[in-house]
Write an enzyme that holds these catalytic residues in place. Structure first.
Site, PDB file in Angstrom:
ATOM      1  CD  GLU A 158      -1.477   4.893  -6.429  1.00  0.00           C
ATOM      2  OE1 GLU A 158      -1.120   4.917  -7.621  1.00  0.00           O
ATOM      3  OE2 GLU A 158      -0.939   5.593  -5.555  1.00  0.00           O
ATOM      4  CB  THR A 205       4.667  13.014 -11.258  1.00  0.00           C
ATOM      5  OG1 THR A 205       5.319  12.792 -10.008  1.00  0.00           O
ATOM      6  CG2 THR A 205       3.177  12.805 -11.093  1.00  0.00           C
ATOM      7  CG  PHE A 210      -1.848  -1.222   1.241  1.00  0.00           C
ATOM      8  CD1 PHE A 210      -2.796  -1.455   0.247  1.00  0.00           C
ATOM      9  CD2 PHE A 210      -1.710  -2.163   2.256  1.00  0.00           C
ATOM     10  CE1 PHE A 210      -3.593  -2.596   0.267  1.00  0.00           C
ATOM     11  CE2 PHE A 210      -2.497  -3.302   2.282  1.00  0.00           C
ATOM     12  CZ  PHE A 210      -3.437  -3.524   1.283  1.00  0.00           C
ATOM     13  CG  PHE A 218       2.573   8.867  -4.302  1.00  0.00           C
ATOM     14  CD1 PHE A 218       3.331   7.894  -3.687  1.00  0.00           C
ATOM     15  CD2 PHE A 218       3.247   9.918  -4.918  1.00  0.00           C
ATOM     16  CE1 PHE A 218       4.725   7.953  -3.683  1.00  0.00           C
ATOM     17  CE2 PHE A 218       4.651   9.988  -4.924  1.00  0.00           C
ATOM     18  CZ  PHE A 218       5.379   8.997  -4.300  1.00  0.00           C
ATOM     19  NE  ARG A 222       0.847  10.319  -8.287  1.00  0.00           N
ATOM     20  CZ  ARG A 222       0.353  10.019  -9.502  1.00  0.00           C
ATOM     21  NH1 ARG A 222      -0.916  10.269  -9.790  1.00  0.00           N
ATOM     22  NH2 ARG A 222       1.100   9.458 -10.413  1.00  0.00           N
TER      23      ARG A 222
END
Ligand code: MTE
Ligand code: MOS
Length: 765
Positions: A706, A433, A222, A338, A304
């Site tokens: 996610e 990213t 996770f 995230f 993020r």
């Protein structure tokens, strides 16, 4: 198709770190960690532990052969405290003993003289002190300052959202074995085998080719094992290097909870401006991320948050600023979403705030602002949007208005139980990213008996990535899935891996596997041409274990073909490399095209609140979710259900609690509650939306790991709506009802999780 691991999981036969058979001479590690959140480390007393039963060695920072450093992004994280301690639970010394029990017993005999310093726990205080992990980051679209001037309605407020314990079923752990010529083999429960390899190399001084990291599977990660598996592997490696014996450490639950970081808590200020038609014209948000004591993954998590600060909405004028604040908590880290969920919570709070003040349903504002094709995200990427489609299809199927009506009717008839319903649209960008991370490799061997072995950089942690990759290979060779075996994730077979994270493991590693299989298949079909008297390989395909010519089955079966190819000395192995095309991002300008695509979805969440006790139940989560074209619906539905429950847990009952001294009080399963069978939604309904666009992932699927977590955010606002229904009835009309209540911020408070205690306080304040 079922998850390929389901049988061995149910039978208890699946192998996790703690199930690996141990080599003779194995030592057990146990860490002595700081009781103090912030202080000067004056001395460590280890003498008593060193002479304790079965102890082979006690290790402190000065014994480390390489560098006492495991910080991946920023070198600000010593493996063992040296000079200062920065959080309660920070490792100070390692005991190595002949048994686990003896190691733990000896660790209790160590003590440290620490001069306490004032701990900083609040990110806003850290920011005011200028204690930032990295310089602030900002996204800007349009001109929000000018735009606010032109808005009909402007609201501002504050939203806080707490952390979350990962509570993977398998705790952190590692097992390091010395190999020839001073090398090491490390078994680790990690999402990032290469990150572990790097950390091990750093603390031991070994080169990467001397260190092998092997991962069978995780009992959940996770995000908690993306970076934070490194310390335990490094500890075992240091021990193995110094003693020349294998060293194992599998953390106990309370050690794990105390010593590891969690989801980042955030505190944020928002300002939202709307016009008369409820169009959001301007939005400003300032995020204070509670990073903990060292960087870990905080910088990309912070980024993020910005990438998702407008969730599924198009806002023409946005200024979003984010501060990563250093505090005296364990370094917080990746957790499903995230940083995205934290960003979304804030704009959803701003919308709920505006809705309450304007006396409209928040869904009206949400719907009026959904991002459409061609709209620009605040980071410059142009949306290829299915936000509106998931909203309208979800609404057509589940009838938001009818559910709202049902809720209102229930509330009119019920005094002490109130229902609430909320919509929760989600838009989540897929790709790391950091563009260079979007690459993966796959190694495929076809053996002469026609069986197939696949190794990739992906780590199986319950999300079913191995099942999907096996499906890819089986499909490419036209074989039943039993003929394909996925092997451990191993840095000798697959080098320089990106962690299994960002929901992109199947996308990246599945594509690499597809490419590897394609190359071998093409070679096989060339061999088959004369054998089946075809004109060209283009007429041939592999299906059901046989070569097909123009779609018709021939008598040439796969095994015969493979053996024939081998006898003709054709290469039956392939190592393929995939890099996501068309993505880029430049932080200089804070613009680019960072995501291969976005996953869209809309959920409707309904709850019932017991207004005497503050308790609540989640009645339903009904969502329309964009799968692209799902490769495996049972795996994907499992991801959605699990994600929703985890998201609801974060928003409702899970409360990470540090006291004023920075000690974790929610440090065991008795004081930290995650959703169980009684608190999960009574109904989860999923309406699959099939979309197809260029540039989707393997077999046109979309990542699923996610995004569903963020549907859980709807639970917070559904509870809020139930509370409003109760307060509307129960606040004296002389005060002007809701309007007066909200003027002093009583009804509106955005402070997740909405624990039963907080609900009760909000009902009666
Ligand atoms: N599902 C299970 N069962 N266990 C996990 O640890 N991790 C989640 C998600 N689903 C996780 C899970 C997280 S944080 C991510 S990033 C993705 O799975 C990673 O796997 P994927 O890239 O294969 O989706
Ligand atoms: Mo997931 S938080 O990207 O491991």
């Amino acid at each position: 198709m079922k998850n390929i691991d389901s049988k061995s999981h149910v039978r208890g036969e699946s192998v996790y770190l703690d199930d690996i058979p141990l080599v003779q001479g194995t030592l057990y590690a146990c860490v002595f960690d700081s009781q103090v959140a912030h202080g000067r480390l004056r001395s460590i007393r280890t003498a008593e532990a060193e002479t304790s039963d079965g102890v082979v060695r006690v290790i402190t920072s000065k014994d480390i052969v390489g560098e006492n450093q495991i910080g991946g992004i920023i070198p600000d994280e010593p493996l063992l405290a040296d000079g200062e301690v920065h959080f309660q639970g920070m490792p100070i010394a390692i005991v190595l003993a002949e048994s686990e029990e003896l190691a733990r017993r000896a660790a209790k005999k160590i003590s440290a003289d620490i001069e306490p310093l004032e701990p900083v726990l609040d990110p806003r205080v850290a920011a005011a002190n200028g204690d930032l992990i990295v310089p602030p980051k900002r996204f800007k679209l349009g001109d929000s300052d000018a735009a606010f001037e032109r808005c009909d309605h402007v609201f501002e407020g504050r939203a806080d959202v707490n952390g979350q314990e990962h509570l993977y079923i398998e705790t952190q752990g590692a097992y390091a074995l010395p190999t020839e010529h001073g090398g090491l083999r490390v078994y680790s429960s990690t999402q990032g085998p290469t990150a572990v390899q790097r950390a091990v190399c750093r603390v031991t001084g070994l080169a990467m080719h001397e260190v092998e990291v092997d991962v069978q599977r995780l009992g959940g990660g996770f995000g908690g094992k993306e970076d934070q598996a490194n310390a335990w592997a490094a500890i075992c490696a240091v021990g193995a290097q110094l003693t020349k014996r294998p060293v194992k450490y599998a953390l106990h639950r309370m050690e794990d909870m105390r010593m590891t970081g969690k989801r980042h808590p955030y505190s944020a200020d928002y300002r939202i401006g709307l016009d008369k038609e409820l169009k959001i014209f301007a939005y400003e948000a300032t995020f204070y991320q509670n990073a903990g004591a060292s960087a870990d993954l905080s910088p990309p998590v912070l980024e993020r948050t910005l990438f998702h600060c407008t969730n599924s909405y198009f806002v023409p004028n946005v200024t979003a600023t984010a501060y990563s604040c250093r505090t005296n908590l364990p370094p917080n880290t990746a957790f499903r979403g995230f940083g995205g969920p934290q960003g979304m919570f804030v704009i959803e709070s701003a919308i709920a705030h505006a809705a309450e003040k304007l006396g409209v349903n928040a869904a009206e504002i949400q719907k009026a602002n959904l991002i459409d094709n061609g709209d620009e995200f605040p980071y410059g990427q142009i949306a290829e949007s299915d936000a509106i489609t998931t909203w309208t299809q979800g609404d057509e199927k589940y009838h938001f208005a009818a559910l709202q009506h049902e809720t209102d009717a229930f509330n009119a008839a019920s005094k002490y139980f109130k229902k609430g319903v909320a919509m929760m649209p989600v838009c989540f960008g897929i790709s790391f990213t950091k563009t260079p991370m979007n690459q993966a490799r796959s190694l495929v061997h076809v053996y002469t008996d026609g069986s197939i072995a696949v190794s990739t950089g992906a780590v199986e942690m319950g999300q079913g990535v191995n099942t999907k990759i096996a499906q890819v290979a089986a499909e490419m060779f036209g074989l039943p899935i039993e003929k394909v075996r996925l092997h451990t994730t191993n840095t000798l077979r697959i080098a320089n891996t990106s962690p299994t994270a960002a929901s992109a493991a199947a996308d990246l590693n599945g594509k690499a596997t597809q490419m590897a299989c394609e190359s071998i298949r093409d070679r096989l079909l060339e061999i088959a041409v004369p054998l089946v008297e075809a004109e060209t390989a283009a007429d041939l395909s592999l299906k059901d274990g046989f070569v097909h010519r123009n779609g018709e089955r021939t008598s040439l079966d796969f095994n015969t073909l493979v053996m024939d190819a081998h006898l003709q000395r054709v290469n039956l192995s392939e190592h393929a490399h995939y890099a996501t095309p068309g993505i880029n991002f430049d932080w200089e300008t804070a613009r680019g095209h960072p995501f291969a695509y976005h996953v869209y979805g809309t959920a409707i969440v309904g709850v019932t609140v017991d207004c005497l006790r503050g308790r609540y139940e989640i009645d339903y989560v009904k969502c329309c979710h964009d799968f692209g074209s799902s490769m495996n619906t049972s795996v994907d539905y499992g991801q959605i259900e699990g994600g929703i429950v985890q998201g609801i847990g974060w928003m409702t009952i899970e409360e990470v609690f540090y006291d004023a001294e920075g000690r974790l009080r929610s440090n065991a399963l008795s004081t930290y509650k995650v959703p169980d069978i009684y608190s999960i939604p009574k109904e989860i309904a999923i309406l699959p939306l099939v979309t197809s666009r260029e540039n989707l992932a393997v077999f046109n699927s979309k990542a699923v790991g996610e995004p569903p977590l963020m549907y859980g955010i709807g639970a917070y606002f559904a509870i809020g709506n139930a509370i409003k229904a109760f307060r509307q009835e129960n606040s004296p009309p002389s005060e002007g009802g809701m309007a007066a209540a909200s003027a002093d911020g009583v009804v509106l408070s955005f402070d997740a999780p909405f624990t039963a205690e907080k609900v009760l306080m909000s009902l009666y304040k």
